[in-house]
Each structure stands twice: as structure tokens, then as C-alpha cells.
Write a protein that holds these residues in place. Structure first.
Motif, short mmCIF file in Angstrom:
data_model
loop_
_atom_site.label_atom_id
_atom_site.label_comp_id
_atom_site.label_asym_id
_atom_site.label_seq_id
_atom_site.Cartn_x
_atom_site.Cartn_y
_atom_site.Cartn_z
N GLY A 191 0.81 -1.22 0.00
CA GLY A 191 0.00 0.00 0.00
C GLY A 191 0.84 1.26 0.00
O GLY A 191 0.52 2.24 -0.69
N GLY A 237 0.84 4.28 -2.89
CA GLY A 237 0.70 5.72 -2.65
C GLY A 237 1.93 6.49 -3.04
O GLY A 237 1.86 7.54 -3.69
N VAL A 287 -4.03 7.41 -0.39
CA VAL A 287 -3.71 5.98 -0.34
C VAL A 287 -2.75 5.69 0.81
O VAL A 287 -2.89 4.70 1.53
#
Length: 434
Positions: A221, A225, A378
């Protein structure tokens, strides 16, 4: 031997940081690259890690790591040297940069797999967290020094010629790698399975582990981002914020200085607050420090704000990164070190180019600022996901209390018990993790 290893990896990163300053200047200001071309250049540099990370981990687990480090450094030196040679011939173009980015990214995947997996052969298990912190600090200092050096070299000689320094740094790294002496590796398995089988074993090991699974997903993740932000970071600074090459170098250099500070502080902070808290706060702070870029404008004040935010952001990243590596190296059996590392790398590497492509599409539809905002969101969601995972209760570094048979690839009850014991360590807490 670890000091020699540090010297070589730091030398390589100095050159890479020079590369990091020279490449956007060369692409944006000299070849007049569009936002889509800048995003494509970033994707091509990242896509090899997605395609090759998993097989690279299995390959490295099969073979001695020192020769791989030397060979990949020499190959990288040759690739980087192409840019100043082609520029001197007057034929430099974006396709040339694309090709070098793709090939260099491929070589780098194998080098990083070997360089990361060799660390447990250089230091004792009890010193792994300190070693990873020292490595992060050394690389952070090298990155900062390389960024300032790159700014000076670009200003003095031009962006294309600066890549010659990157090539020299790889040669220094290769020489240092040739000088290290590693501890004897565990005996090779008498029966070798297929590469695909060994790759799947590494992925299953991480997927079934109660600690490594959420940490790997967090890295994925964060990679997504950061990939959206990084794809346009330098372009946005050079155009919307109007920093110029010197201002860009100042921001990148001061930002890089935060990395060694965060890495060196990691063991002390983890000892006081616990690795779970450090990881969650580190990821959250990394996301928060991306906000100033969204509101920045031209001028020296914003230059200072962005530099300070970047330094704090990378300090948080270094502290969290050193802690993740230490957890993985402490609990992972030797024959799975590279594969466990490369599974996490694969998640990051896969998320970054896909995120950069998404950022390019979003930038075309709604503007670069919208892509930067989405990437920051994000990162924030990733921090929240880590907070609700078992990592939140990780109060002490989990230590493997008994050896695991080499053939035992799934996570065993004994390992789970040892790690859950670490999760319950804080204040005698008996709270379960899942």
C-alpha cells in the motif's frame, strides 16, 4: 566485513542519488519530457522489480550472494555509462532513457535481493536490528551527500555528464563487495525443486505468517501511494512550484538527511514504544508529511517547508523500514530469507508502476495535483489498515525460540506461539492478536 559492505552499498547509493537529480533535469529541462513521458520513465524503472522480484528471491536463495553483488554492480556501471556516451554523440533521446531505465531496473532487482539477504551472514542474530539501522543510516547519509553532489555536478558539467559519476560509484561498490568475507551459508538442499515451486513457497510463507503478512501488505500500500506521488514529484516541483534544478537539489538533499536520523533512532525508539507503535506512527507520519506538497507554491518559504517536511517524512520511513527488516530477518529461517524479502519487494514493485500508470491517467483527466492528492490519501488508508492489524499489539521484537526444520515451509504452531508471545509481551498483557 559489515563495514566494508556498508561502504560499498553507500558508494553505490551516492551515485544513484546523483542519478536521481540528473535524470529529471535531463528529461524535463533538456529533452522537454511531458508528464506522460515522465510517468513512463518512472514505470519502466520500476516494472522489472514487479516482474523479477519473486524469481530473483528464489535464485538468490539457491546461490552465493557475493558473486551476484559483484556481477550486478559491474553490469549497472556499464548501463549507466551509456547515457553520457550517447549524449556526447548528440543522439540522446527519451527512448534511450527508457531503455537504460528498464535494463538498470532489472539488474538492480537481483543486486538488492542478494545485498539484503547477505546481511544475516555478516552479523550475529542479536545484532540484526542495529545492523539494519546502521545500514539505513549509512544509506541515508549517502543519499543526502549524493543529492548535493549531484546538484553541484549537474550545475558544473550538465546533467548528462553527471551519470559518469554514477558509473564510477558502481565500480567502487563492486570492489567493496569483492573484499567482504561472509559466514558459511547453510548446506544446500540435497533435492532442489523447480524455481516456480520455490517462489510459491516463499509467497505462502509470507501469506501465512501473522506478522509478515500485514507488514508486506502495508509495504504494498505504501508503494502504491508513493508511486502515485513519486511519478510527478520532481515534475511538479520543477514546474508548479518552480524550484529550478538548484531548489530541487536542496529539497532532495535536506529530505535525504532525515533518513539516517530516523534509521539510527529506530532501535532506541522501538525499545521504548515497541515495534508495533513505531510502525503505525511511522507510516501515518509518512502520509501526513506529503500534505505540504499539495498546498505549496513558489518562493523560498515553501522551499524550506518542503525540505523540512521531506526530512521528517524520510525519517519516519527509515525508522519503519529498519524495523520491518529487523522483524523479518529475526523470524525468517535462513533458506527463506531472500524469498521472504523479495515477496515484500514484489508487492511494492508491483504496486508502484501500476500506481504510476493510474497517476498518469488521472493526471491526464484531472491534472497532476489530483494524482498527488490521491497518492497521499492511499498512504493515509495504508496507515489505518496497519493500525487494525495484529501489528498494533507487537510490543517487542519477536524472536524465534527454537529452530525450524528446513523442510518445514508452512508457519508451524511453534513459530506462531513464539511470535504471539512477543505480541503479548507488553506489560504482561495476555491480549490475543487474532
Amino acid at each position: 566485513m559489515f563495514a566494508t559492505y556498508l561502504t560499498g552499498e553507500s558508494a553505490s547509493l551516492i551515485g544513484t542519488s546523483v542519478h536521481g537529480v540528473a535524470l529529471p533535469v535531463l528529461a524535463v529541462l533538456h529533452l522537454h519530457a511531458t508528464p506522460e513521458q515522465v510517468a513512463a520513465l518512472y514505470v519502466l524503472g520500476q516494472i522489472p522489480a514487479f516482474l523479477l522480484a519473486l524469481p530473483a528471491g528464489a535464485f538468490v536463495d539457491r546461490h552465493p550472494k557475493k558473486p551476484m553483488m559483484i556481477a550486478t554492480d559491474l553490469a549497472a556501471a556499464c548501463l549507466v555509462a551509456v547515457i553520457p556516451v550517447v549524449a556526447a554523440a548528440g543522439t540522446l533521446s527519451m527512448p534511450v532513457l527508457y531503455t537504460v531505465a528498464l535494463l538498470l531496473g532489472s539488474v538492480t532487482v537481483l543486486h538488492q535481493a542478494a545485498a539484503g539477504a547477505i546481511v544475516p551472514q555478516l552479523v550475529a542474530p542479536a545484532l540484526l536490528h542495529q545492523a539494519t539501522s546502521r545500514l539505513g543510516a549509512a544509506l541515508g547519509a549517502a543519499g543526502s551527500a549524493g543529492t548535493y553532489l549531484g546538484t553541484a555536478v549537474v550545475a558544473a558539467t550538465g546533467a548528462a555528464k553527471a551519470f559518469a559519476l554514477d558509473a564510477v560509484s558502481y565500480l567502487v561498490s563492486a570492489w567493496c563487495a569483492s573484499r567482504i568475507t561472509v559466514a558459511a551459508a547453510p548446506p544446500a538442499r540435497s533435492v532442489r525443486t523447480s524455481l516456480i515451486t520455490e517462489v510459491s513457497q516463499g509467497v505462502r510463507y509470507v501469506a501465512r505468517d501473522p506478522l509478515l503478512r500485514p507488514l508486506a501488505l502495508c509495504l504494498g500500500g505504501t508503494g502504491a501511494g508513493a508511486g502515485m506521488v513519486t511519478a510527478f514529484y520532481t515534475w511538479y516541483l520543477l514546474t508548479a512550484v518552480q524550484t529550478g534544478p538548484t531548489g530541487l537539489g536542496v529539497i532532495m538533499g535536506i529530505s535525504a538527511a532525515g533518513y539516517p536520523a530516523g534509521a539510527l533512532a529506530a532501535p532506541r525508539i522501538v525499545g521504548r514504544f515497541g515495534p508495533g507503535t513505531v510502525l503505525i506512527v511511522g507510516v501515518a507520519l509518512y502520509a501526513l508529511m506529503g500534505v505540504p506538497l499539495l498546498v505549496a507554491g513558489p518562493g523560498p518559504l515553501w522551499l524550506a517547508v518542503l525540505a523540512a517536511a521531506g526530512a521528517l517524512q524520510l525519517a519516519a520511513a527509515a525508522c519503519a523500514s529498519a524495523t520491518v527488516r529487523a522483524v523479518r530477518q529475526q523470524v525468517c529461517p535462513p533458506h527463506l530469507q531472500a524469498r521472504a524479502q523479495q515477496t515484500a519487494t514484489w508487492l511494492v514493485a508491483g504496486s508502484r508502476p501500476l500506481a504510476a500508470l493510474a497517476a498518469g491517467a488521472l493526471a491526464s483527466a484531472a491534472g497532476v495535483w489530483a494524482a498527488l492528492l490521491t497518492g497521499t490519501l492511499v498512504l493515509a488508508v495504508t496507515a489505518l489498515a496497519l493500525w487494525v492489524s495484529p501489528v498494533r499489539n507487537l510490543a517487542a521484537m519477536p524472536v524465534l525460540t527454537a529452530p525450524i526444520p528446513r523442510a518445514s515451509l508452512p508457519v508451524t504452531v511453534r513459530r506462531i506461539g513464539a511470535r504471539l508471545s512477543g505480541l503479548r509481551h507488553r506489560s504482561g498483557s495476555a491480549e490475543g492478536t487474532q
